[in-house]
Design a protein around this motif. Sequence first.
Motif, PDB file in Angstrom:
ATOM      1  N   HIS A 182      42.132  36.269  50.940  1.00  0.00           N
ATOM      2  CA  HIS A 182      42.282  37.722  51.011  1.00  0.00           C
ATOM      3  C   HIS A 182      42.296  38.289  49.596  1.00  0.00           C
ATOM      4  CE1 HIS A 182      43.839  41.681  51.840  1.00  0.00           C
ATOM      5  NE2 HIS A 182      43.396  41.479  53.062  1.00  0.00           N
ATOM      6  N   PRO A 183      41.514  39.372  49.322  1.00  0.00           N
ATOM      7  CA  PRO A 183      41.411  39.877  47.947  1.00  0.00           C
ATOM      8  C   PRO A 183      42.743  40.143  47.252  1.00  0.00           C
ATOM      9  CG  PRO A 183      39.765  40.923  49.317  1.00  0.00           C
ATOM     10  CD  PRO A 183      40.612  40.069  50.233  1.00  0.00           C
ATOM     11  N   THR A 184      43.746  40.623  47.982  1.00  0.00           N
ATOM     12  CA  THR A 184      45.021  40.895  47.291  1.00  0.00           C
ATOM     13  C   THR A 184      45.708  39.592  46.876  1.00  0.00           C
ATOM     14  OG1 THR A 184      46.034  41.143  49.448  1.00  0.00           O
ATOM     15  CG2 THR A 184      45.566  43.176  48.243  1.00  0.00           C
ATOM     16  N   MET A 185      45.527  38.547  47.647  1.00  0.00           N
ATOM     17  CA  MET A 185      46.100  37.245  47.287  1.00  0.00           C
ATOM     18  C   MET A 185      45.233  36.576  46.211  1.00  0.00           C
ATOM     19  SD  MET A 185      48.695  36.962  49.212  1.00  0.00           S
ATOM     20  CE  MET A 185      49.179  35.258  49.228  1.00  0.00           C
ATOM     21  N   TYR A 186      43.929  36.656  46.411  1.00  0.00           N
ATOM     22  CA  TYR A 186      43.015  35.940  45.510  1.00  0.00           C
ATOM     23  C   TYR A 186      43.127  36.457  44.080  1.00  0.00           C
ATOM     24  CZ  TYR A 186      38.832  33.634  43.792  1.00  0.00           C
ATOM     25  OH  TYR A 186      37.979  32.849  43.069  1.00  0.00           O
ATOM     26  N   GLN A 187      43.473  37.738  43.943  1.00  0.00           N
ATOM     27  CA  GLN A 187      43.523  38.264  42.571  1.00  0.00           C
ATOM     28  C   GLN A 187      44.625  37.598  41.743  1.00  0.00           C
ATOM     29  OE1 GLN A 187      44.326  42.368  41.861  1.00  0.00           O
ATOM     30  NE2 GLN A 187      45.863  42.497  43.488  1.00  0.00           N
ATOM     31  N   ALA A 188      45.677  37.109  42.427  1.00  0.00           N
ATOM     32  CA  ALA A 188      46.752  36.427  41.686  1.00  0.00           C
ATOM     33  C   ALA A 188      46.174  35.184  40.989  1.00  0.00           C
ATOM     34  CB  ALA A 188      47.870  36.026  42.644  1.00  0.00           C
ATOM     35  N   LEU A 189      45.207  34.548  41.616  1.00  0.00           N
ATOM     36  CA  LEU A 189      44.573  33.382  40.994  1.00  0.00           C
ATOM     37  C   LEU A 189      43.507  33.832  39.992  1.00  0.00           C
ATOM     38  CD1 LEU A 189      43.840  31.217  44.191  1.00  0.00           C
ATOM     39  CD2 LEU A 189      45.861  31.166  42.742  1.00  0.00           C
ATOM     40  N   ALA A 190      42.665  34.755  40.438  1.00  0.00           N
ATOM     41  CA  ALA A 190      41.493  35.128  39.625  1.00  0.00           C
ATOM     42  C   ALA A 190      41.898  35.820  38.325  1.00  0.00           C
ATOM     43  CB  ALA A 190      40.575  36.032  40.436  1.00  0.00           C
ATOM     44  N   ARG A 191      42.971  36.610  38.359  1.00  0.00           N
ATOM     45  CA  ARG A 191      43.345  37.339  37.153  1.00  0.00           C
ATOM     46  C   ARG A 191      44.285  36.531  36.266  1.00  0.00           C
ATOM     47  NH1 ARG A 191      40.879  42.326  37.816  1.00  0.00           N
ATOM     48  NH2 ARG A 191      41.082  43.367  39.837  1.00  0.00           N
ATOM     49  N   ASN A 192      44.556  35.277  36.646  1.00  0.00           N
ATOM     50  CA  ASN A 192      45.421  34.424  35.828  1.00  0.00           C
ATOM     51  C   ASN A 192      44.567  33.613  34.845  1.00  0.00           C
ATOM     52  OD1 ASN A 192      46.979  32.383  34.771  1.00  0.00           O
ATOM     53  ND2 ASN A 192      48.171  32.091  36.657  1.00  0.00           N
ATOM     54  N   PRO A 193      44.611  33.947  33.542  1.00  0.00           N
ATOM     55  CA  PRO A 193      43.707  33.291  32.588  1.00  0.00           C
ATOM     56  C   PRO A 193      43.965  31.798  32.445  1.00  0.00           C
ATOM     57  CG  PRO A 193      45.346  34.654  31.438  1.00  0.00           C
ATOM     58  CD  PRO A 193      45.526  34.906  32.902  1.00  0.00           C
ATOM     59  N   TRP A 194      45.168  31.317  32.797  1.00  0.00           N
ATOM     60  CA  TRP A 194      45.478  29.894  32.654  1.00  0.00           C
ATOM     61  C   TRP A 194      44.734  29.041  33.675  1.00  0.00           C
ATOM     62  CZ3 TRP A 194      47.771  29.126  28.253  1.00  0.00           C
ATOM     63  CH2 TRP A 194      48.591  30.124  27.729  1.00  0.00           C
TER      64      TRP A 194
END
Length: 381
Positions: A217-229
Amino acid sequence: MDTLRALSEGVLPPAGNRIALSTAESNAVQSLFPDRVLSWTNSGTSALALALLAIRRDAPEVDQPEVIIPAYCCPDLVSAALYAGYTPVFSDLAKDRCHYDQEALKRALSERTLAVIAINFLGVAEPIKSLRVALNRPSVAIIEDNAQWFPSKPQVQTTAADYQTFSFGRGKPVNLLGGGLLVSSNDPPRQPGTAKGSALQRGLYYGKCMAYNTLLHPTMYQALARNPWLRLGETRYHEHTSIEAFPAGQAHLVRANIQTYWSHERRAEKSYRKHLAAINLLAPQIEASEERLLRYPLLLESRETRNALLHKLNERGLGATTLYSDTIDRVNDVPQQRLRQAGDNANAASFAQRFLTLPVHEGVKAHHIERTLTVIDCVVG
Ligand SMILES: Cc1ncc(COP(=O)(O)O)c(C=O)c1O
């Protein structure tokens, strides 16, 4: 304001249909390839390695065998080749094409060439018959790597290739978080079969599938995608160490997930095929077939336009990627000294700089398509 809006809209994953969790015994795949031998493995890389081992078994007189791969490809091809004892030889793409330059391919052949891997690139198939004519060497086997494609409908499949491989990994058309398949006319040197697996292992696997579905889900996926680590989606070479059996949990989900794949609407794909043909240098190749695309492949005129577009689309969380960032010899951790370069790679290098993919999976909604086309219109005009 823009930041707040971007956060509330989340980030679209570049690929990934939800995993259907209904179980069934199945020979759904055998009916697609009625007279062929199916060898189920733990991954698409293992399936490729198994095909290469079978080819070596049939040509014991050739030591230090070579396999030709495209200069722009997934590093798992290198992993499979090295595991099976081959030198991977990379050969250029045709200009503004996602497939081999056949003249360059002919020059890449040597006395040691036992196989050529032809990629079905995100649903755009390499023309195997014309490849065979160009090669003009019956002793060279052709492996069709279909990790990025699965038949679009329940119809008997025919191919001019000697071997076909498939992947059921994350983000693949039929996504089971892992698994691979080799389709061949003879038994390969090993038959990995299906792992038994305990009830606990199966339970853990289903838990993983549920977590994966939630993360799409885009709201969940952004936690991974926007994490530079996390460096999500980064292309990296991994050594292949073993060929194992198809996991038991996955086996029960094959049928449901193939049927779910067939039932998905192709709204985003159809819209991009229609609206982006004029700016996409790959449009003639894409339009030559009606097969489902895993992602929409977009090749632009210049690197600057590609980079500007990638930046704008990803600022808005629209799931664009460069797929592999560079030619195969320049992918992170690839053991360059174990590869042989055949000729120059100018076309593949230029392709890598001008290419991007757009998501077309079931999670892409009408508003994503509209926003994507608006951004493209602004950047490319
Ligand atoms: C073209 C191609 N071949 C092979 C593979 C390897 O498949 P798997 O991840 O199942 O090992 C991939 C994976 O991304 C791929 O894209």
